[in-house]
Design an enzyme around this catalytic site. Sequence first.
Site, PDB file in Angstrom:
ATOM      1  N   LYS A 192      28.376 -32.967  23.203  1.00 47.01           N
ATOM      2  CA  LYS A 192      28.064 -34.363  22.901  1.00 47.01           C
ATOM      3  C   LYS A 192      26.868 -34.754  23.773  1.00 47.01           C
ATOM      4  O   LYS A 192      27.020 -35.057  24.958  1.00 47.01           O
ATOM      5  CB  LYS A 192      29.276 -35.261  23.192  1.00 47.01           C
ATOM      6  CG  LYS A 192      29.082 -36.721  22.730  1.00 47.01           C
ATOM      7  CD  LYS A 192      28.489 -37.548  23.841  1.00 47.01           C
ATOM      8  CE  LYS A 192      28.067 -38.928  23.328  1.00 47.01           C
ATOM      9  NZ  LYS A 192      27.114 -39.583  24.244  1.00 47.01           N
TER      10      LYS A 192
ATOM     11  N   GLU B 272      29.810 -33.204  37.337  1.00 45.69           N
ATOM     12  CA  GLU B 272      28.631 -33.345  38.189  1.00 45.69           C
ATOM     13  C   GLU B 272      28.225 -34.802  38.069  1.00 45.69           C
ATOM     14  O   GLU B 272      27.680 -35.223  37.060  1.00 45.69           O
ATOM     15  CB  GLU B 272      27.531 -32.393  37.727  1.00 45.69           C
ATOM     16  CG  GLU B 272      26.406 -32.242  38.735  1.00 45.69           C
ATOM     17  CD  GLU B 272      25.220 -33.133  38.408  1.00 45.69           C
ATOM     18  OE1 GLU B 272      25.094 -34.194  39.079  1.00 45.69           O
ATOM     19  OE2 GLU B 272      24.460 -32.796  37.504  1.00 45.69           O
TER      20      GLU B 272
ATOM     21  N   CYS C 142      19.902 -36.991  39.513  1.00 42.60           N
ATOM     22  CA  CYS C 142      21.067 -37.216  40.381  1.00 42.60           C
ATOM     23  C   CYS C 142      20.865 -36.673  41.786  1.00 42.60           C
ATOM     24  O   CYS C 142      21.599 -37.032  42.704  1.00 42.60           O
ATOM     25  CB  CYS C 142      22.312 -36.605  39.747  1.00 42.60           C
ATOM     26  SG  CYS C 142      22.096 -34.867  39.322  1.00 42.60           S
TER      27      CYS C 142
ATOM     28  N   GLU D 267      23.086 -45.714  43.723  1.00 44.32           N
ATOM     29  CA  GLU D 267      22.046 -44.856  43.169  1.00 44.32           C
ATOM     30  C   GLU D 267      21.054 -45.702  42.370  1.00 44.32           C
ATOM     31  O   GLU D 267      21.425 -46.356  41.392  1.00 44.32           O
ATOM     32  CB  GLU D 267      22.703 -43.803  42.274  1.00 44.32           C
ATOM     33  CG  GLU D 267      21.812 -42.667  41.878  1.00 44.32           C
ATOM     34  CD  GLU D 267      22.571 -41.588  41.126  1.00 44.32           C
ATOM     35  OE1 GLU D 267      22.208 -40.408  41.259  1.00 44.32           O
ATOM     36  OE2 GLU D 267      23.535 -41.919  40.399  1.00 44.32           O
TER      37      GLU D 267
END
Length: 523
Positions: free
Chosen positions: A219, A294, A328, A425
């Site tokens: 996906k 992750e 990331c 973040e």
Amino acid sequence: MAFFRCSSLFPRFAACRCDSIIKAAIYSRQMSTESKNVGERLKSAGLIRSQGFIGGKWVDAYDGKTLEVVNPATGDVITNVSCMGSNETNDAIASAHDAFLAWSKLTAAERSKCLRKWYDLIISRKEELGQLITLEQGKPLKEAIGEVNYGASFIEFYAEEAKRVYGDIIPATSPDRRLFVLKQPVGVVGAITPWNFPLAMITRKVAPALACGCTVVVKPSEYTPLTALAAAELSIQAGIPPGALNVVMGDAPKIGGALLESHQVRKITFTGSTAVGKKLMSGAASTVKKVSLELGGNAPCIVFDDADLDVAIKGTLATKFRNSGQTCICANRVLVQEGIYEKFANALSTAVKCMKVGDGFDDGVVQGPLINDAALQKVETFVQDSISKGAKVITGGKRHSLGMTFYEPTVITDVKSDMLLSREETFGPVVPLLKFKTEEEAIHIANDTNAGLAAYVFTSNIQRSWRVPEALEYGIVGVNEGLISTEVAPFGGMKQSGLGREGSKYGLDEYLEVKYICQGNMS
């Protein structure tokens, strides 16, 4: 009207502003024209697909719904793709389950040949795939082609590692017994991937899964499904059998729900936000699936007084501004020791001012747009929060004159640990500089977060280059280096940055079950 009143008072300013607006408008039209030309060429080459991929066939959404795929640099619609949901996903799962029975029985050498052919095909089309990534994701073309090479490297690596899934012979506890261990594929894998690396985040999951004998339902992000579909097209050409790799895109909650609820899906692998990762982990509990995650990072980049300034600047630029800060593992906080703080800030600011922002297809561009308006607004919110709490913008700090979702490369000083730029973040081209005095303080600031994916250390002290990485609570640490990702090393985090590892020999274990067999009466 307010603008015209200002223009009568400041005619020179008004003329400059008008000139800037006109230039931006002309550039925007040029970007749009070039992007459309690229899109047409890719369509003619058969690399832009609009349907899902189930059981080796291109399939429309059963209800006929579609969604737009938009070029973030221009706002132009590239194409409309099928907007799928639970029904299509269940069929993809069934197809993967049926294919698993045959794919898992092939020898490792046979699976290896298919993967190697897939790698060769991707490399042979790397320029076109790079163009496709730039078209739907926005990153500069050179960087996009680099992603194709990086993504393909996982396929090549696991084509080789497929033949090295070894078991064990255990010394028996009695003379009439034989004990041994087999490693077998876990089964059907549901892989949910993000938009920031449309190819590499797929191959990093699919390649080891296929190498082990698993089959996969992918996906991709609804923002960047085209690269995934192009990779699926090349997989069929490589001889990977129908059903071994399926791609469904569209309604994320429905697709994710179908993957989680299915008893035929034995493994979920996900790259994305921590919040979504927690939901997937919770949802996988009902059927006790294996899970690898992750998730988000809050990477510290620690620059000590003894660091080589040129190395530290180069490394910080590399880890911070790649993909416009939308990775990331990019440096989210730059911690600089007080003795070098001002010198580092000035040097970094000078370097950042030289960065060219624009359409990824233009020569010399090193920073493209952010993925969408929500990403742009998040960056703006974080920057304004820091300013309101006393931080100072020394470079950038606002939307770029190009418009759309372009944001100026930004450096901010006097940032504190309680600001959003430090706590969360950012996922944008903003460098917040924090000052520290001692090594112990730097380690404390760096570890004071729930995240633990990547960290960076710049120092010329050999003892410190060992001592600090060992003390950092992160799964990946770069020492005097800002580009750390490679297919041969394990990638993954600690704490709330995830579970499991991707890449390297350790990445295979995520897709294998360990089976112990005891044979008795062997005397």
